[in-house]
Structures are given as structure tokens and as C-alpha cells.
Design an enzyme around this catalytic site. Sequence first.
Site, mmCIF file in Angstrom:
data_model
loop_
_atom_site.group_PDB
_atom_site.id
_atom_site.type_symbol
_atom_site.label_atom_id
_atom_site.label_comp_id
_atom_site.label_asym_id
_atom_site.label_seq_id
_atom_site.Cartn_x
_atom_site.Cartn_y
_atom_site.Cartn_z
ATOM 1 C CB VAL A 22 8.387 1.313 -2.770
ATOM 2 C CG1 VAL A 22 9.076 0.295 -3.663
ATOM 3 C CG2 VAL A 22 9.342 2.451 -2.436
ATOM 4 N NE ARG A 46 19.221 -0.871 0.462
ATOM 5 C CZ ARG A 46 18.693 0.288 0.838
ATOM 6 N NH1 ARG A 46 19.405 1.151 1.544
ATOM 7 N NH2 ARG A 46 17.462 0.589 0.490
ATOM 8 C CB THR A 67 -0.904 0.017 1.254
ATOM 9 O OG1 THR A 67 -0.067 -0.252 2.390
ATOM 10 C CG2 THR A 67 -1.992 -1.027 1.167
ATOM 11 C CB CYS A 78 16.261 5.731 -3.668
ATOM 12 S SG CYS A 78 15.933 6.513 -2.087
ATOM 13 C CG HIS A 111 16.617 10.572 -4.800
ATOM 14 N ND1 HIS A 111 15.480 11.257 -4.449
ATOM 15 C CD2 HIS A 111 16.691 9.504 -3.961
ATOM 16 C CE1 HIS A 111 14.884 10.633 -3.435
ATOM 17 N NE2 HIS A 111 15.592 9.560 -3.130
ATOM 18 C CD GLN A 132 18.682 11.397 -0.648
ATOM 19 O OE1 GLN A 132 19.846 11.313 -0.260
ATOM 20 N NE2 GLN A 132 17.760 10.545 -0.249
#
Length: 346
Positions: A16, A110, A13, A150, A243, A177
Site C-alpha cells: 500500500v 476502524r 515500503t 479492502c 477484489h 480476494q
Amino acid sequence: MAKKYRVGILGATGTVGQRFAQLLEGHPQFEITAMAASDRSAGKPYSEACAWKLPGKIPASVRDIVVTPIEPPLDCDIVFSSLPSSVARETEEAFARAGYPVISNSSSYRMDEDVPLLIAEINGDHVGLIEKQRERRGFGKGFIVTNPNCAVVSFAPPLAALHRKFGVESVFVTTMQAISGAGYPGVASLDITDNVFPYIAGEEPKVETEAQKILGVLGANGIQKADFTVSAQCFRVNVIDGHTASVRVKLRQPSTLEEVVDAMKTFPSLDLHSSPENFIEVTDEPSRPQPKLDRDNGNGMTITVGRIFPDNIFDYRFVALSHNTVRGAAGSAVLNAELLISKGLI
Ligand code: NAP
């Protein structure tokens, strides 16, 4: 007709999550069969749970999907995750352990040494970590791959082009950004209107470390990170999407301006459904790139670079731009899934 993989979206929702719904509508390899979000949304049809913020209507194929909690099992073959990092670590592990390939936008995994941090065009070979990850964590068939922060996505590609040809020694980057990078409802309007906000919680350490892993080399002992230093300052600016990064770079080998431009222009794209024709587009317009004009280049998947000049302190400077919810999030995750399929890992 080729097999379609059934995909589930965690955080469906959100900002992204909505971009996933938009990009996957009509995708030749994927169909969305599951949407999951918080308890606020679970049990409601997607059209009711989601405050849709993208142009056009909610795709018809997902309107009536009933949102579920973020727990396995989900009715799908692949999981895309766009959860806040506060819940992503535990949830993504649960899905990987239950046998799902998890393709994540969150920061939680990550920098884990057995987790690929992928920009498909740059380091697709890092999927070689998956086998070790499965063994080490006892994931069975499941695994986790991630895409970068991002803001990192905007400048890691031109850096990759320079690193391959000349070696990068140090980088000084200032990011500007977009508001959508903070999710919805994100930054308070009174903080961002008529303003530049000089703080994004947790952002600078990510921007200072992720590119070295992405440009690292996969060997028998995992990824040897690229040996350069990044100094970063990150700003939130009054732009909806896109960005921008202002970059100065010191190189290890001498290079001419023409060679620098050529290295970026000729960096190859891939032949996958979501790959743009030009991975890096170089503009010599003096006033470009601009978020409003260039974020949708290559359907939001192209990195646009301009204002490449010799620098008085470093060797070169340039401005790089990418669409934060497409190339910086959902679009890259979809491309990573296409890459994994092409490599026989899904
Ligand atoms: P967002 O708009 O705030 O959406 C968050 C989503 O996660 C919503 O679907 C929300 O569901 C769900 N959620 C929140 N708390 C939850 C909980 N405790 N349990 C289960 N579900 C929960 O955020 P976003 O911008 O889409 O970002 C999502 C992730 O992607 C973050 O990790 C972010 O750092 C990363 N990311 C974002 C961007 C970007 O440009 N926005 C780019 C790259 C990466 P409800 O609607 O039910 O609350």
C-alpha cells in the site's frame, strides 16, 4: 498556486505504501516529504529500502527520501498509515497525540466508536466524530480517520445505494480476494497457484461488521449502525489486483430490477481530485465485472457492478469489484484527505 500539504507515509515500503507513492506523484494538493518503515528499512534511501513492485520506476520525487523509523516527529503536515495492525494502534495514536491528522488503512481503529470509518461518497458527514475524538482522547489538533477493509469497499457502495432507497435487511457475501491484498511477499506461491484458498485470517469478522458502521447515521450520541446482518465467506484467489464480491441481498421495501439498477447507477460521485466520474459503474455485459478488465475503471477508484438479477432465495444478487490497493487502500485514503481539506478539518 494552491498550498501543497506535506505528507508522510507510515509503512511506505509495503504494497500500500508503494501505491501511495505512485498516486501522490504530481498530486495538486500533496507532496511526500517523509517515508517511514521498519528498522529493516530505516536509514536507507527509499529506492534502496523498497522492493518496488508497481509498473514503471519509483517516482523521482521519492527515490532519495531517507526512510525513518515510525515515530513522531516526521517532517510533514499529514500522516497516511499503511502499517500492519500489529503496530498501527500504538503508532497511529502517538502521531495523533503529537498533533498530526492520521489517515489510516489499518484495521486497528476502524470500529472504535469515536473514529470515522469513511467511504467519502457515502458517509463523509461521519467526520463529525473528529471533534469528540479529540476531546475524549486529548489529541489536541491531531485525529485518526480510517478507510474500510479492502473487501468491504467492493460491496458497501452498491449496498449503500440500495439501503438509501429500499433499506437493507440482510446480506450474504462471498469475496474472491486478490493476492496483493496480503501485502508483500504475501501468500506463498505454492499455496495460491492452481488454487482457491478458503481462509484469510481475521477477514470474515471485518466483512461482517464494517458496512453497518459505514451506512450508519451520525447523531448526537455517535453513529447508530445500520440494522442489517451480513454473512460472509472470504477466499484468496489467484488474481494479482482486484477484489470481487458475490452478493445476495434482502431488502426491506419492494423494488423492481429497474429501480435497483437505477439506484446504483445514479449514486453520486464527489467533485474532488481523486473522485472518479462514476463512483458506481453498472455493466450489463453478462461476463463482467472481471478483475483483469475492470479493476482500473475510474483510475482504480470506480466500483464496478454487474450480473444484477432477482434471486430465488434473497431479493437480488449482483457481483461487485474494486481495486484493492487503490479504492481499497491508498486511493481511498488520499480521497479522504481531500475530503477533510474540503471540510476545513486539515
Ligand atoms: P506490506 O506489503 O506487508 O507492508 C507493510 C509495511 O509496514 C512495510 O512498509 C513494512 O516495512 C512496514 N512494517 C512492517 N512491520 C513493521 C514494524 N514492526 N515496524 C514498522 N514498520 C513495519 O503490507 P500492505 O499490504 O502494504 O498492508 C499494510 C496495511 O494496510 C495493513 O494493515 C493491511 O491490512 C492494510 N491494507 C492492505 C491492503 C492491500 O490490498 N494490501 C488493502 C487495505 C488495507 P519494511 O519494508 O521495512 O518491512
